[in-house]
Design a protein around this motif. Structure first.
Motif, mmCIF file in Angstrom:
data_model
loop_
_atom_site.group_PDB
_atom_site.id
_atom_site.type_symbol
_atom_site.label_atom_id
_atom_site.label_comp_id
_atom_site.label_asym_id
_atom_site.label_seq_id
_atom_site.Cartn_x
_atom_site.Cartn_y
_atom_site.Cartn_z
ATOM 1 N N UNK A 38 27.966 -8.313 -8.528
ATOM 2 C CA UNK A 38 27.870 -8.290 -9.989
ATOM 3 C C UNK A 38 27.461 -9.653 -10.533
ATOM 4 N N UNK A 39 27.999 -10.723 -9.964
ATOM 5 C CA UNK A 39 27.644 -12.074 -10.407
ATOM 6 C C UNK A 39 26.173 -12.369 -10.142
ATOM 7 N N UNK A 40 25.693 -11.994 -8.979
ATOM 8 C CA UNK A 40 24.285 -12.201 -8.638
ATOM 9 C C UNK A 40 23.385 -11.446 -9.610
ATOM 10 N N UNK A 44 20.654 -12.904 -12.512
ATOM 11 C CA UNK A 44 19.270 -12.412 -12.603
ATOM 12 C C UNK A 44 18.987 -11.900 -14.010
ATOM 13 N N UNK A 45 19.937 -11.150 -14.590
ATOM 14 C CA UNK A 45 19.745 -10.639 -15.948
ATOM 15 C C UNK A 45 19.745 -11.762 -16.981
ATOM 16 N N UNK A 46 20.507 -12.815 -16.748
ATOM 17 C CA UNK A 46 20.490 -13.961 -17.663
ATOM 18 C C UNK A 46 19.134 -14.661 -17.629
ATOM 19 N N UNK A 47 18.519 -14.735 -16.450
ATOM 20 C CA UNK A 47 17.163 -15.289 -16.367
ATOM 21 C C UNK A 47 16.174 -14.417 -17.129
ATOM 22 N N UNK A 71 27.887 -17.792 -20.933
ATOM 23 C CA UNK A 71 28.503 -16.629 -21.578
ATOM 24 C C UNK A 71 27.680 -15.368 -21.345
ATOM 25 N N UNK A 72 26.366 -15.490 -21.322
ATOM 26 C CA UNK A 72 25.508 -14.340 -21.035
ATOM 27 C C UNK A 72 25.728 -13.875 -19.598
ATOM 28 N N UNK A 73 25.844 -14.822 -18.666
ATOM 29 C CA UNK A 73 26.114 -14.458 -17.268
ATOM 30 C C UNK A 73 27.464 -13.752 -17.162
ATOM 31 N N UNK A 74 28.484 -14.287 -17.818
ATOM 32 C CA UNK A 74 29.814 -13.656 -17.771
ATOM 33 C C UNK A 74 29.785 -12.266 -18.402
ATOM 34 N N UNK A 75 29.058 -12.112 -19.500
ATOM 35 C CA UNK A 75 28.944 -10.811 -20.148
ATOM 36 C C UNK A 75 28.313 -9.786 -19.220
ATOM 37 N N UNK A 76 27.169 -10.127 -18.643
ATOM 38 C CA UNK A 76 26.485 -9.189 -17.753
ATOM 39 C C UNK A 76 27.306 -8.904 -16.501
ATOM 40 N N UNK A 79 30.179 -6.548 -17.506
ATOM 41 C CA UNK A 79 29.665 -5.226 -17.836
ATOM 42 C C UNK A 79 29.215 -4.461 -16.600
ATOM 43 N N UNK A 80 28.496 -5.124 -15.711
ATOM 44 C CA UNK A 80 28.050 -4.452 -14.486
ATOM 45 C C UNK A 80 29.224 -4.023 -13.622
ATOM 46 N N UNK A 81 30.230 -4.895 -13.514
ATOM 47 C CA UNK A 81 31.386 -4.553 -12.711
ATOM 48 C C UNK A 81 32.114 -3.360 -13.319
ATOM 49 N N UNK A 82 32.273 -3.357 -14.627
ATOM 50 C CA UNK A 82 32.980 -2.252 -15.287
ATOM 51 C C UNK A 82 32.189 -0.950 -15.198
ATOM 52 N N UNK A 83 30.893 -1.012 -15.365
ATOM 53 C CA UNK A 83 30.073 0.208 -15.377
ATOM 54 C C UNK A 83 29.946 0.815 -13.984
ATOM 55 N N UNK A 84 29.678 -0.012 -12.970
ATOM 56 C CA UNK A 84 29.350 0.536 -11.664
ATOM 57 C C UNK A 84 30.493 0.548 -10.655
ATOM 58 N N UNK A 85 31.456 -0.352 -10.777
ATOM 59 C CA UNK A 85 32.439 -0.489 -9.705
ATOM 60 C C UNK A 85 33.884 -0.230 -10.129
#
Length: 86
Positions: A38-40, A44-47, A71-76, A79-85
């Motif tokens: 999720x962090x990786x 990528x999404x922050x870039x 903050x954008x990295x932490x948000x994504x 969110x990814x962790x909550x949605x997928x895992x």
């Protein structure tokens, strides 16, 4: 049951709640914790967000960049962790 015994049982129950297996995902045969994946993906999404902001010349409109992008990295990541895992 005495007060001390109830306290001991409560403490043991609380300590055992964290003993479950850590969620992991297989990446080319090697298991990684899902928070790393999720962090990786969050980085990528922050870039991608940065490239969009640069393309539309909006990067100067956001607050301090040293605070905005982490903050954008932490948000994504969350969110990814909550949605997928979760």
């Amino acid at each position: 049951m005495k007060k001390e015994q109830r306290f001991g049982v409560t403490v043991i129950c609380l300590l055992c709640t964290g003993c479950s297996r850590a969620p992991s995902i297989s990446v080319i045969g090697s298991f990684f914790p899902v928070w790393m994946v999720s962090l990786f993906a969050g980085v990528i999404l922050a870039f991608a967000v940065r490239s969009l902001l640069l393309r539309y010349r909006l990067e100067s409109e956001v607050g301090p960049l040293a605070l905005f992008y982490p903050c954008v990295v932490a948000l994504f990541t969350c969110l990814l962790w909550l949605i997928f895992f979760r």
